[in-house]
Design a protein around this motif. Structure first.
Motif, short mmCIF file in Angstrom:
data_model
loop_
_atom_site.label_atom_id
_atom_site.label_comp_id
_atom_site.label_asym_id
_atom_site.label_seq_id
_atom_site.Cartn_x
_atom_site.Cartn_y
_atom_site.Cartn_z
N THR A 60 -28.17 -32.53 16.27
CA THR A 60 -28.63 -31.24 15.65
C THR A 60 -27.90 -30.21 16.76
O THR A 60 -28.38 -30.22 17.81
CB THR A 60 -29.97 -31.12 15.33
OG1 THR A 60 -30.53 -31.99 14.64
CG2 THR A 60 -30.33 -29.62 14.77
N PRO A 61 -27.15 -29.19 16.16
CA PRO A 61 -26.74 -28.16 16.98
C PRO A 61 -27.77 -27.33 17.72
O PRO A 61 -28.86 -27.19 17.06
CB PRO A 61 -25.98 -27.14 15.96
CG PRO A 61 -25.54 -28.18 14.90
CD PRO A 61 -26.77 -28.95 14.78
N ASP A 62 -27.54 -26.88 18.78
CA ASP A 62 -28.54 -26.05 19.53
C ASP A 62 -28.99 -24.84 18.76
O ASP A 62 -30.05 -24.35 18.84
CB ASP A 62 -28.32 -25.91 20.99
CG ASP A 62 -28.01 -26.93 21.66
OD1 ASP A 62 -28.83 -28.07 21.60
OD2 ASP A 62 -27.39 -26.93 22.96
N ASP A 63 -27.91 -24.12 18.18
CA ASP A 63 -28.32 -22.92 17.19
C ASP A 63 -28.59 -23.16 15.92
O ASP A 63 -28.41 -22.24 15.00
CB ASP A 63 -27.01 -22.25 17.26
CG ASP A 63 -25.61 -22.69 16.84
OD1 ASP A 63 -25.77 -23.82 16.39
OD2 ASP A 63 -24.88 -21.68 16.37
N PHE A 64 -29.09 -24.28 15.48
CA PHE A 64 -29.32 -24.59 14.16
C PHE A 64 -30.30 -23.76 13.45
O PHE A 64 -29.95 -23.33 12.29
CB PHE A 64 -30.04 -26.09 14.07
CG PHE A 64 -30.44 -26.64 12.79
CD1 PHE A 64 -29.46 -27.13 11.93
CD2 PHE A 64 -31.79 -26.52 12.46
CE1 PHE A 64 -29.82 -27.56 10.54
CE2 PHE A 64 -32.14 -26.75 11.06
CZ PHE A 64 -31.22 -27.29 10.26
N ASP A 65 -31.27 -23.30 14.04
CA ASP A 65 -32.17 -22.39 13.42
C ASP A 65 -31.44 -20.78 13.24
O ASP A 65 -32.05 -20.10 12.46
CB ASP A 65 -33.24 -22.20 14.08
CG ASP A 65 -33.14 -21.49 15.56
OD1 ASP A 65 -32.17 -21.73 16.36
OD2 ASP A 65 -34.19 -21.27 16.28
N ARG A 66 -30.34 -20.80 13.87
CA ARG A 66 -29.77 -19.32 13.70
C ARG A 66 -28.28 -19.51 12.96
O ARG A 66 -27.70 -18.43 12.70
CB ARG A 66 -29.18 -18.90 15.03
CG ARG A 66 -30.75 -18.45 15.73
CD ARG A 66 -30.32 -17.85 17.26
NE ARG A 66 -29.46 -18.48 17.92
CZ ARG A 66 -29.77 -19.71 18.73
NH1 ARG A 66 -31.04 -20.10 18.83
NH2 ARG A 66 -28.90 -20.41 19.60
N MET A 67 -27.85 -20.39 12.57
CA MET A 67 -26.63 -20.95 11.68
C MET A 67 -26.71 -20.01 10.68
O MET A 67 -27.70 -20.26 9.77
CB MET A 67 -26.61 -22.40 11.47
CG MET A 67 -26.40 -23.17 12.53
SD MET A 67 -26.18 -24.92 12.40
CE MET A 67 -24.72 -25.18 11.14
N SER A 69 -26.90 -17.00 10.24
CA SER A 69 -27.76 -15.74 9.96
C SER A 69 -26.93 -14.44 9.90
O SER A 69 -27.46 -13.28 9.13
CB SER A 69 -28.53 -15.50 11.48
OG SER A 69 -27.79 -15.46 12.55
N GLU A 70 -25.57 -14.28 10.19
CA GLU A 70 -25.04 -13.22 10.11
C GLU A 70 -24.61 -13.07 8.66
O GLU A 70 -24.51 -11.89 8.07
CB GLU A 70 -23.59 -13.33 11.03
CG GLU A 70 -23.99 -13.11 12.28
CD GLU A 70 -22.60 -13.42 13.28
OE1 GLU A 70 -21.56 -13.20 12.72
OE2 GLU A 70 -22.74 -13.33 14.50
#
Length: 80
Positions: A60-67, A69-70
């Motif tokens: 799981t990518p480290d930025d999964f919870d922000r993927m 978001s933009e």
């Protein structure tokens, strides 16, 4: 392997299940004809351990919870 008729299986189901859970499989017969085989789940063909069965197959990518978001902010007008 023990064979029991349906009536006996109904009468002693709890005991038979306990035995099967301990690895003592048995067959249930109807009119002397074997119908089903009762085995513990861990010995059943095709039994799969569901929890963690994909462990080690992906990360799981480290930025999964922000993927994304933009893009979400743009769609909802939150970035203005």
């Amino acid at each position: 392997m023990q064979t029991v008729n349906i009536h006996e299986a109904k009468t002693h189901l709890s005991r038979l299940i306990e035995q099967a859970a301990k690895g003592e499989s048995f067959v249930i017969a109807k009119a002397g004809r074997p119908m089903v085989k009762v085995v513990p789940i861990d010995l059943a063909e095709g039994a799969v351990q569901r929890t963690g069965f994909m462990s080690g197959h992906f990360t799981t990518p480290d930025d999964f919870d922000r993927m994304g978001s933009e893009q979400i902010e743009e769609l909802f007008g939150l970035g203005e």
